[in-house]
Motif scaffolding. Structure first.
Motif, PDB file in Angstrom:
ATOM      1  N   GLY A 172      -9.738  30.259   3.687  1.00  0.00           N
ATOM      2  CA  GLY A 172      -8.380  30.115   3.153  1.00  0.00           C
ATOM      3  C   GLY A 172      -8.261  28.932   2.214  1.00  0.00           C
ATOM      4  O   GLY A 172      -7.591  29.011   1.177  1.00  0.00           O
ATOM      5  N   ALA A 173      -8.915  27.824   2.568  1.00  0.00           N
ATOM      6  CA  ALA A 173      -8.865  26.637   1.701  1.00  0.00           C
ATOM      7  C   ALA A 173      -9.558  26.905   0.370  1.00  0.00           C
ATOM      8  O   ALA A 173      -9.110  26.422  -0.685  1.00  0.00           O
ATOM      9  CB  ALA A 173      -9.526  25.459   2.416  1.00  0.00           C
ATOM     10  N   LEU A 174     -10.651  27.677   0.386  1.00  0.00           N
ATOM     11  CA  LEU A 174     -11.304  28.038  -0.871  1.00  0.00           C
ATOM     12  C   LEU A 174     -10.401  28.918  -1.725  1.00  0.00           C
ATOM     13  O   LEU A 174     -10.385  28.797  -2.968  1.00  0.00           O
ATOM     14  CB  LEU A 174     -12.621  28.749  -0.599  1.00  0.00           C
ATOM     15  CG  LEU A 174     -13.887  27.870  -0.681  1.00  0.00           C
ATOM     16  CD1 LEU A 174     -13.917  26.863   0.463  1.00  0.00           C
ATOM     17  CD2 LEU A 174     -15.149  28.727  -0.640  1.00  0.00           C
ATOM     18  N   LEU A 175      -9.637  29.801  -1.086  1.00  0.00           N
ATOM     19  CA  LEU A 175      -8.679  30.615  -1.839  1.00  0.00           C
ATOM     20  C   LEU A 175      -7.614  29.731  -2.487  1.00  0.00           C
ATOM     21  O   LEU A 175      -7.207  29.972  -3.630  1.00  0.00           O
ATOM     22  CB  LEU A 175      -8.015  31.634  -0.912  1.00  0.00           C
ATOM     23  CG  LEU A 175      -8.849  32.835  -0.472  1.00  0.00           C
ATOM     24  CD1 LEU A 175      -8.026  33.736   0.446  1.00  0.00           C
ATOM     25  CD2 LEU A 175      -9.333  33.635  -1.675  1.00  0.00           C
ATOM     26  N   ILE A 176      -7.152  28.728  -1.752  1.00  0.00           N
ATOM     27  CA  ILE A 176      -6.161  27.811  -2.320  1.00  0.00           C
ATOM     28  C   ILE A 176      -6.757  27.080  -3.524  1.00  0.00           C
ATOM     29  O   ILE A 176      -6.132  26.982  -4.590  1.00  0.00           O
ATOM     30  CB  ILE A 176      -5.694  26.814  -1.250  1.00  0.00           C
ATOM     31  CG1 ILE A 176      -4.952  27.555  -0.128  1.00  0.00           C
ATOM     32  CG2 ILE A 176      -4.786  25.746  -1.869  1.00  0.00           C
ATOM     33  CD1 ILE A 176      -4.633  26.680   1.072  1.00  0.00           C
ATOM     34  N   ALA A 177      -7.979  26.577  -3.373  1.00  0.00           N
ATOM     35  CA  ALA A 177      -8.626  25.864  -4.480  1.00  0.00           C
ATOM     36  C   ALA A 177      -8.893  26.782  -5.661  1.00  0.00           C
ATOM     37  O   ALA A 177      -8.903  26.336  -6.818  1.00  0.00           O
ATOM     38  CB  ALA A 177      -9.938  25.244  -3.984  1.00  0.00           C
ATOM     39  N   SER A 178      -9.104  28.082  -5.388  1.00  0.00           N
ATOM     40  CA  SER A 178      -9.413  29.020  -6.466  1.00  0.00           C
ATOM     41  C   SER A 178      -8.262  29.180  -7.452  1.00  0.00           C
ATOM     42  O   SER A 178      -8.470  29.661  -8.573  1.00  0.00           O
ATOM     43  CB  SER A 178      -9.777  30.383  -5.883  1.00  0.00           C
ATOM     44  OG  SER A 178      -8.630  31.038  -5.352  1.00  0.00           O
ATOM     45  N   CYS A 179      -7.066  28.806  -7.041  1.00  0.00           N
ATOM     46  CA  CYS A 179      -5.913  28.924  -7.943  1.00  0.00           C
ATOM     47  C   CYS A 179      -5.938  27.866  -9.036  1.00  0.00           C
ATOM     48  O   CYS A 179      -5.172  27.971 -10.011  1.00  0.00           O
ATOM     49  CB  CYS A 179      -4.613  28.826  -7.138  1.00  0.00           C
ATOM     50  SG  CYS A 179      -4.383  30.156  -5.941  1.00  0.00           S
TER      51      CYS A 179
END
Length: 341
Positions: A172-179
């Motif tokens: 989930g944190a990687l998804l947040i950073a992907s933005c």
């Protein structure tokens, strides 16, 4: 008829909200470390290698922020020194005082090697970091599960659930950073993260079924305690059904990435939801279970203070993560990583 009134003393919570923050952040760090090590050894075109900017950013943030929460939870600024001056190898907390600095050092070393473009160093450090990561997973899980006075803690599935929810939160944190990072806009990376999220969510569901099945068959103490709480206290029933609904929704989203992968807003919402669910599990595990008396009936009502040991402390840790994220994004934009990945 004689009426006897039984008074149960109210005990202060031994684990403060700082502990929730620490176990949340160090758990994400272990998940990010595994993904970063995977990317360090993966071929250049592999999604794990393409996702290295995301993995490294999340790893650096959580590896630096987690020890801050731990030091705050020790209540006294210099208490950590006692772990080294009076080492007790039979205490998992004392052992963790040796394991955590090694993990933080290796994590930051791997991030630096990636930034400087040193693939040989990355692979050497990632091998050591893998062992260190496993040691952190074991120590954090054992620190809770060895407490025999708490049946909801004292069972072998607690460390497994802590690890799986932590790794799911890392995704989930990687998804947040992907933005905010260009690597996150790669379709292969989004699909890879979706597969990881789906696999981890399915593993959590399997663990829950195994725990319930063995509890029914063997009448385990942890299952007895859970069924009593479910039967007697509405707040625990509501928490269970909320978890079921949230888990079902997340499983559906992981299995259908086309619904969110091309929308930064939906990707951000999914990442925040998954991370919040992992944090909520730790809040229920630490603060909720402490509200159950070790002896007697009823629940202790925990009233979270608004100061440093409560709400402000929690907001402060998230503020620290946000500040580190801002600094990391600025550094990556101003001084791009030299690695080919």
């Amino acid at each position: 008829m004689q009426i006897i009134e039984l008074l149960t003393p109210a005990y202060e919570a031994a684990w403060l909200p700082w502990a929730v923050q620490y176990f949340f952040l160090v758990g994400i760090a272990t998940g990010a470390a595994l993904l970063a090590a995977w990317g360090a050894w993966a071929p250049a075109g592999h999604p794990a290698a393409k996702a290295l900017p995301l993995s490294m950013l999340v790893l650096a943030i959580t590896a630096m922020a987690a020890p801050v929460s731990l030091l705050a939870d020790l209540h006294q600024p210099a208490r950590f020194w006692h772990f080294y001056a009076h080492f007790t190898p039979w205490s998992w907390m004392s052992v963790g005082a040796l394991l955590l600095p090694a993990f933080v050092g290796l994590s930051l070393g791997l991030c630096a090697a990636w930034w400087l473009g040193r693939p040989g160093w990355m692979r050497a450090l990632s091998a050591a970091l893998l062992l260190s990561t496993l040691s952190i997973v074991v120590y954090t899980g054992a620190e809770i599960s060895v407490i025999k006075a708490r049946p909801l803690w004292n069972n072998p599935w607690v460390p497994v659930n802590l690890a799986l929810t932590a790794w799911l939160a890392a995704v989930g944190a990687l998804l947040i950073a992907s933005c905010w990072l260009p690597a996150g806009r790669d379709a292969q990376v989004r699909a890879w993260l979706a597969r990881l999220g789906l696999g981890l969510s399915a593993a959590l569901l399997a663990v829950a079924c195994i725990w319930a099945g063995t509890g029914l068959a063997l009448d385990t103490p942890s299952f007895q305690a859970a069924t009593r709480l479910y039967a007697q206290f509405p707040v625990w029933r509501a928490s269970l059904w909320l978890s079921v609904l949230l888990g079902t929704a997340v499983l559906l989203l992981w299995s259908q990435p086309r619904r969110w992968a091309h929308s930064p807003a939906r990707t951000l919402a999914l990442g925040l939801t998954v991370a919040a669910a992992a944090w909520g599990f730790r809040w229920a595990l630490f603060m909720g279970v402490q509200g159950v008396p070790k002896y007697g009936a009823g629940l202790y009502v925990y009233r979270m203070p608004l100061g440093g040991d409560g709400l402000m402390g929690m907001l402060g840790v998230f503020g620290l993560c946000l500040a580190l994220a801002t600094l990391g994004l600025w550094a990556l934009e101003r001084f791009p990583a030299r690695t080919a990945n």
